[in-house]
Each structure stands twice: as C-alpha cells, then as structure tokens.
Design a protein around this motif. Structure first.
Motif, PDB file in Angstrom:
ATOM      1  N   PRO A 163      -1.238 -14.016   2.749  1.00 41.65           N
ATOM      2  CA  PRO A 163      -1.931 -12.771   3.572  1.00 41.65           C
ATOM      3  C   PRO A 163      -0.406 -12.255   4.147  1.00 41.65           C
ATOM      4  O   PRO A 163      -0.036 -10.992   4.640  1.00 41.65           O
ATOM      5  CB  PRO A 163      -2.031 -13.313   5.287  1.00 41.65           C
ATOM      6  CG  PRO A 163      -2.608 -14.487   4.100  1.00 41.65           C
ATOM      7  CD  PRO A 163      -2.548 -14.616   3.129  1.00 41.65           C
ATOM      8  N   ASP A 164       0.809 -12.917   4.320  1.00 41.71           N
ATOM      9  CA  ASP A 164       2.034 -12.638   4.270  1.00 41.71           C
ATOM     10  C   ASP A 164       2.256 -11.447   3.231  1.00 41.71           C
ATOM     11  O   ASP A 164       3.433 -10.777   4.178  1.00 41.71           O
ATOM     12  CB  ASP A 164       3.159 -13.880   3.920  1.00 41.71           C
ATOM     13  CG  ASP A 164       3.026 -14.685   5.231  1.00 41.71           C
ATOM     14  OD1 ASP A 164       3.630 -14.237   6.631  1.00 41.71           O
ATOM     15  OD2 ASP A 164       3.046 -15.655   4.685  1.00 41.71           O
ATOM     16  N   ARG A 165       2.513 -11.853   2.630  1.00 41.89           N
ATOM     17  CA  ARG A 165       2.217 -10.542   0.929  1.00 41.89           C
ATOM     18  C   ARG A 165       1.555  -8.779   1.188  1.00 41.89           C
ATOM     19  O   ARG A 165       2.225  -7.890   1.538  1.00 41.89           O
ATOM     20  CB  ARG A 165       2.678 -10.694  -0.349  1.00 41.89           C
ATOM     21  CG  ARG A 165       2.753  -9.791  -1.686  1.00 41.89           C
ATOM     22  CD  ARG A 165       2.543 -10.314  -2.643  1.00 41.89           C
ATOM     23  NE  ARG A 165       2.875  -9.346  -3.913  1.00 41.89           N
ATOM     24  CZ  ARG A 165       1.878  -9.117  -4.968  1.00 41.89           C
ATOM     25  NH1 ARG A 165       0.656 -10.071  -4.823  1.00 41.89           N
ATOM     26  NH2 ARG A 165       2.003  -7.823  -5.636  1.00 41.89           N
ATOM     27  N   SER A 166       0.083  -9.453   1.501  1.00 40.67           N
ATOM     28  CA  SER A 166      -0.592  -8.177   2.273  1.00 40.67           C
ATOM     29  C   SER A 166       0.032  -7.435   3.434  1.00 40.67           C
ATOM     30  O   SER A 166       0.519  -6.427   3.793  1.00 40.67           O
ATOM     31  CB  SER A 166      -1.865  -8.976   3.307  1.00 40.67           C
ATOM     32  OG  SER A 166      -2.117  -9.304   2.247  1.00 40.67           O
ATOM     33  N   ALA A 167       1.205  -8.352   4.132  1.00 35.27           N
ATOM     34  CA  ALA A 167       1.750  -7.925   5.742  1.00 35.27           C
ATOM     35  C   ALA A 167       2.991  -7.173   5.596  1.00 35.27           C
ATOM     36  O   ALA A 167       2.811  -5.844   6.002  1.00 35.27           O
ATOM     37  CB  ALA A 167       2.070  -8.921   6.868  1.00 35.27           C
ATOM     38  N   ARG A 168       3.653  -7.383   4.410  1.00 35.68           N
ATOM     39  CA  ARG A 168       4.561  -6.099   3.884  1.00 35.68           C
ATOM     40  C   ARG A 168       4.558  -5.129   3.289  1.00 35.68           C
ATOM     41  O   ARG A 168       4.503  -4.345   3.686  1.00 35.68           O
ATOM     42  CB  ARG A 168       5.174  -7.709   2.941  1.00 35.68           C
ATOM     43  CG  ARG A 168       6.173  -8.390   3.074  1.00 35.68           C
ATOM     44  CD  ARG A 168       7.712  -9.244   2.187  1.00 35.68           C
ATOM     45  NE  ARG A 168       6.459  -9.752   1.243  1.00 35.68           N
ATOM     46  CZ  ARG A 168       6.244 -10.953   0.912  1.00 35.68           C
ATOM     47  NH1 ARG A 168       6.961 -12.012   2.490  1.00 35.68           N
ATOM     48  NH2 ARG A 168       5.946 -11.811   0.610  1.00 35.68           N
ATOM     49  N   ARG A 169       3.458  -5.324   2.403  1.00 34.11           N
ATOM     50  CA  ARG A 169       2.827  -4.020   1.717  1.00 34.11           C
ATOM     51  C   ARG A 169       2.376  -3.224   2.915  1.00 34.11           C
ATOM     52  O   ARG A 169       2.933  -1.875   2.745  1.00 34.11           O
ATOM     53  CB  ARG A 169       2.092  -4.439   0.474  1.00 34.11           C
ATOM     54  CG  ARG A 169       1.823  -4.681  -0.527  1.00 34.11           C
ATOM     55  CD  ARG A 169       0.860  -4.454  -1.246  1.00 34.11           C
ATOM     56  NE  ARG A 169      -0.200  -5.262  -0.734  1.00 34.11           N
ATOM     57  CZ  ARG A 169      -1.212  -6.622  -1.774  1.00 34.11           C
ATOM     58  NH1 ARG A 169      -0.023  -7.013  -3.218  1.00 34.11           N
ATOM     59  NH2 ARG A 169      -1.521  -7.425  -1.173  1.00 34.11           N
ATOM     60  N   LEU A 170       1.243  -3.401   3.614  1.00 31.80           N
ATOM     61  CA  LEU A 170       0.844  -2.092   4.450  1.00 31.80           C
ATOM     62  C   LEU A 170       1.802  -2.217   5.367  1.00 31.80           C
ATOM     63  O   LEU A 170       2.334  -0.894   6.251  1.00 31.80           O
ATOM     64  CB  LEU A 170      -0.256  -3.347   5.345  1.00 31.80           C
ATOM     65  CG  LEU A 170      -1.328  -3.713   4.955  1.00 31.80           C
ATOM     66  CD1 LEU A 170      -1.951  -5.030   5.448  1.00 31.80           C
ATOM     67  CD2 LEU A 170      -1.861  -2.447   5.126  1.00 31.80           C
ATOM     68  N   ARG A 171       3.262  -3.272   6.142  1.00 29.85           N
ATOM     69  CA  ARG A 171       4.169  -2.342   6.964  1.00 29.85           C
ATOM     70  C   ARG A 171       5.033  -1.097   5.333  1.00 29.85           C
ATOM     71  O   ARG A 171       5.080  -0.275   6.859  1.00 29.85           O
ATOM     72  CB  ARG A 171       5.009  -3.261   6.564  1.00 29.85           C
ATOM     73  CG  ARG A 171       6.369  -2.778   7.266  1.00 29.85           C
ATOM     74  CD  ARG A 171       7.027  -4.388   8.390  1.00 29.85           C
ATOM     75  NE  ARG A 171       8.259  -3.904   8.544  1.00 29.85           N
ATOM     76  CZ  ARG A 171       9.687  -4.034   9.269  1.00 29.85           C
ATOM     77  NH1 ARG A 171      10.141  -4.646   7.926  1.00 29.85           N
ATOM     78  NH2 ARG A 171      10.109  -4.394   9.398  1.00 29.85           N
ATOM     79  N   ARG A 172       4.672  -1.889   4.284  1.00 30.32           N
ATOM     80  CA  ARG A 172       5.604  -0.322   3.608  1.00 30.32           C
ATOM     81  C   ARG A 172       4.605   1.055   3.980  1.00 30.32           C
ATOM     82  O   ARG A 172       4.778   1.744   4.009  1.00 30.32           O
ATOM     83  CB  ARG A 172       5.984  -0.968   2.731  1.00 30.32           C
ATOM     84  CG  ARG A 172       7.103  -1.892   2.101  1.00 30.32           C
ATOM     85  CD  ARG A 172       7.446  -2.113   0.476  1.00 30.32           C
ATOM     86  NE  ARG A 172       6.485  -2.864  -0.362  1.00 30.32           N
ATOM     87  CZ  ARG A 172       6.437  -3.779  -0.331  1.00 30.32           C
ATOM     88  NH1 ARG A 172       6.998  -4.764   0.063  1.00 30.32           N
ATOM     89  NH2 ARG A 172       5.128  -4.269  -1.008  1.00 30.32           N
ATOM     90  N   ALA A 173       3.541   1.052   3.818  1.00 32.46           N
ATOM     91  CA  ALA A 173       2.305   1.945   3.697  1.00 32.46           C
ATOM     92  C   ALA A 173       1.993   2.442   4.471  1.00 32.46           C
ATOM     93  O   ALA A 173       2.262   3.736   5.202  1.00 32.46           O
ATOM     94  CB  ALA A 173       0.887   1.228   3.085  1.00 32.46           C
TER      95      ALA A 173
END
Lengths: 234, 234
Positions: free
Chosen positions: B117-127
């Motif tokens: 989920p931390d990686r998901s959060a980083r990806r969502l932040r960039r998107a």
C-alpha cells in the motif's frame, strides 16, 4: 460533503471549581466561533480533570508514589514492561498508566481521568448551553495508545447528546446484495479529527466539529468499551 | 485554527487497470475541489484494490474458499472466534480477515489489501499530480476494528509524501518542566477524519484534508506497525 474542525482559542488556564462549560462558551463567542446544536463540541480530558479537581500531589521523581496512584486508578493491570503499565480503568478503558498523566500540569502533580466522564460530558453540555444558548453534543477526548500500532490518537472517553457509533449493519452495500457489517465509532473519529487542530498548540483544549452525520441520543462512551468477556486481547 | 475535510464526489466506478489517480484529479476538478500541495489526499483501500485488480473470485456462500483466501493473505492468525478471524497481514497490519472483504464489490468476489500500500500511495500521488498539477501527500485508508473498543475507525495503511507521526517527544509542555512523551499518529487521525465525510455515502472513495500540521517526508504506513517483539498484545 464537508466536515470542519475549528479550535476554540482563548480559554483561560482552568483550575478546580471553574465553570469550564461557560469558559468555553465565552472563548468561542470572543473568538467568533459560532456553535450550533448540530455541531459537536470536543473537550480534552486534561482540562476537564483540572476543573473537577482530579489532580493529585506526588513528590517529583517519586516513581513509587506514581505507581501507587496508577494502581489506585486501575481496575486491573493488563501488562507491564519497564516503566510502561497498560491498565484497565474502572470505566473499562484500556490505556497506559490507567489514565494517570503528568504532562501539562505543574511539577509534583498528576492528573487522573474524570470519575465519570459521561457524567462530566452531560454537565459540560448543560453549562455550555446555559452560557452559549446552543445545545450541541459533547465529546470528552483523551490521547490513547493502541495495540499493534505505533503512536497515539485521540478517542472519546465521555459523551453527551449523541450515539457513539453509527451502525451500518444490515444496510445494503453499493451492489445491493451484501449487507454491510460495519459499526463506525464516529465519536472516536470525531475525537481524532479534533486532535488535528488541538494538537497544534497546547492552549486549545476544545474544538467544534461541524458537518458530521451522527445520531442524536443518550449515548455513553462506556458503551464503546468492549466487554472483557467479548475481548480477544484483554 | 481550522481543519477541513472535503469529499470528492463524482469518481466513476473503478475497475482493474483504471488510472485512479487521474480519475480522482478529474472528479476533484469537475466538482470544484481545489487540492494544494499542502493538503492531504485520502483514498480508501477498496477503490485502490479495484484499480490494482486485487480482487479474487470465490463461489458465493463458500465459507471454506473464503477461509483459504484469508489464510493466504495472513502472515499469522492471532485469534479466531466463530466467524471472526484476527490476523496479521504480510504488511504487519493486525485486522479482521487479514483485510479480505466482501463489501462493496460484486457477489462472488472478495477484495484483498494492496500488495504494497505504501507503493500504491506513491504511484497514486504521481498519477494524481500529473493530472492535477499539485502534489499533495496521499494516505490510503482502511476501516479496522480495534482491541478493547467497540466499532471500527479508519486508519492509514499506505502513505506517500508525509511522515505518519508527529513526534512531540522531548518538547516542553505548557509548564516548561516536563517533557512530553507523545507521538501522535497523525496519518491515522487524518484517515479517521476523512471517514467522517466518506462514510456518508459509499460513492465517495476520496477526500481532501486541509490545514493539518504534518511533516513532509518519505514516511511509510508500515512504520506505524509496532514490531511484534515490542507488542504486548500480539
């Protein structure tokens, strides 16, 4: 779809016997914070304990005296490790040191939880209402640690005028088929949201939370306590 | 002294492969919700799991199949009682059914927590940033039960762009003498505050939280997990 949390500034230092509800109403008025019947007024435990004289003297640095105070406040000690004591209070709350706390009070003193925080909330609600005219629900909040997770969050230890939970059990979910099994501890979420403004400075012991969907009622924070026999982690 | 929580309406039903960050940015823009770099964007787990395809098929009513999915997701089962399973996930989170959930997805399917989920959060932040222009921290929230207390509250299971805690240890308290020992789990309080708008309707899987004092950083929600060897209740 908006919730607002507004800190009430200008509440004077509170001592035993002060009319805290009135002090909060006067500070809200002086700082231009309108409080309606639908808002929720959140007040921190420390200032409630001060107004109620729930403060005891212990010699500074006397760990043994502090330990005795904690044991007096505890109904049951659940765990000990080094200087950490996790205890169940007489109200049923599980927290560090049975709620005994040395922060933000003068050296040589300890604060205890209110004897009956739900009753404190009802009294504060009436006192606030007499001074302010409006009659919002009241949540008394305290900062508790948790099992399994680092850090502390604010939770509700006293409630007046609202149900502590919003019960979604049995309502259909988005797909209509499954029934939701969720009971949201809305009073705890309101306490946590209030901390986001109260934590900014130690001088803001009260906040107004606006726009929350809650259920009016005669709820008590003690109903948020899971019964020991139902609790898998006590 | 104000914190605002604004729900983002108009996010379409999300399916595997959707660019969720962009969908949220478009819905925010369409509904006039401005999101600045200083705000915090909170997104619920369910919609993240849908976008990432973290959905599995199980025959409706097949309790044994669901049990196998839960055991696959669990690193360790902590407690069982009747249909309740409290498990530690591979991320270290302690929650019911290891995060496996049948609500708000079609019958015959179960949602799993994001793999990271931390990686998901980083990806969502960039998107989100690519579509919206601003670059706020992101918190992925989920609804967890707690030890000792009735009801569920939202907590942070993924974080990007902020520290999960505000560490007050060592700062002087109001009386100058005592040093505070508090570490506030601000990301969890932000998740709880966001639930106050997201819980109103199931169609609001994201919210903006404005005005919070947090520390920018490369924090991870997994640092909110107390290590098993430090945990007195695991």
């Amino acid at each position: 779809l908006k919730v607002e949390v507004v800190g009430i500034e200008g509440i004077p230092e509170i001592v035993e016997g002060d009319n805290l509800g009135r002090s909060i109403a006067e500070a809200a008025e002086a700082s231009g914070v309108a409080v309606s019947d639908d808002d929720i007024l959140v007040i921190t435990q420390k200032v409630v304990s001060k107004a109620e004289g729930r403060i005891v003297d212990v010699p500074p640095g006397d760990g043994e005296a502090k330990r005795r105070v904690i044991e007096d406040e505890a109904a049951r000690i659940l765990r000990r490790r080094d200087s950490l004591t996790i205890a169940e209070t007489r109200h049923g709350f599980v927290c560090a040191s049975a709620g005994v706390d040395s922060s933000n009070i003068p050296t040589g003193k300890l604060s205890l939880l209110p004897a009956d925080p739900d009753r404190s909330a009802r009294r504060l609600r009436r006192a606030f209402s007499r001074a302010a005219g409006s009659f919002p629900p009241v949540v008394i909040s305290d900062t508790f640690g948790r099992a399994w997770r680092i850090g502390q969050i604010n939770v509700a230890i006293g409630i007046a005028g609202m149900d502590p939970v919003v019960d979604l059990r049995g309502t259909p979910d988005d797909f209509g088929a499954a029934l939701r099994v969720t009971t949201i501890a809305v009073a705890d979420e309101v306490a946590a949201a209030a901390e986001l403004v109260m934590g900014k400075t130690l001088r803001v012991p009260a906040a107004v939370v606006r726009g929350v969907d809650y259920v009016r009622g005669r709820g008590r924070a003690t109903t948020l306590v899971r019964r020991a026999q139902d609790d898998l982690f006590r």
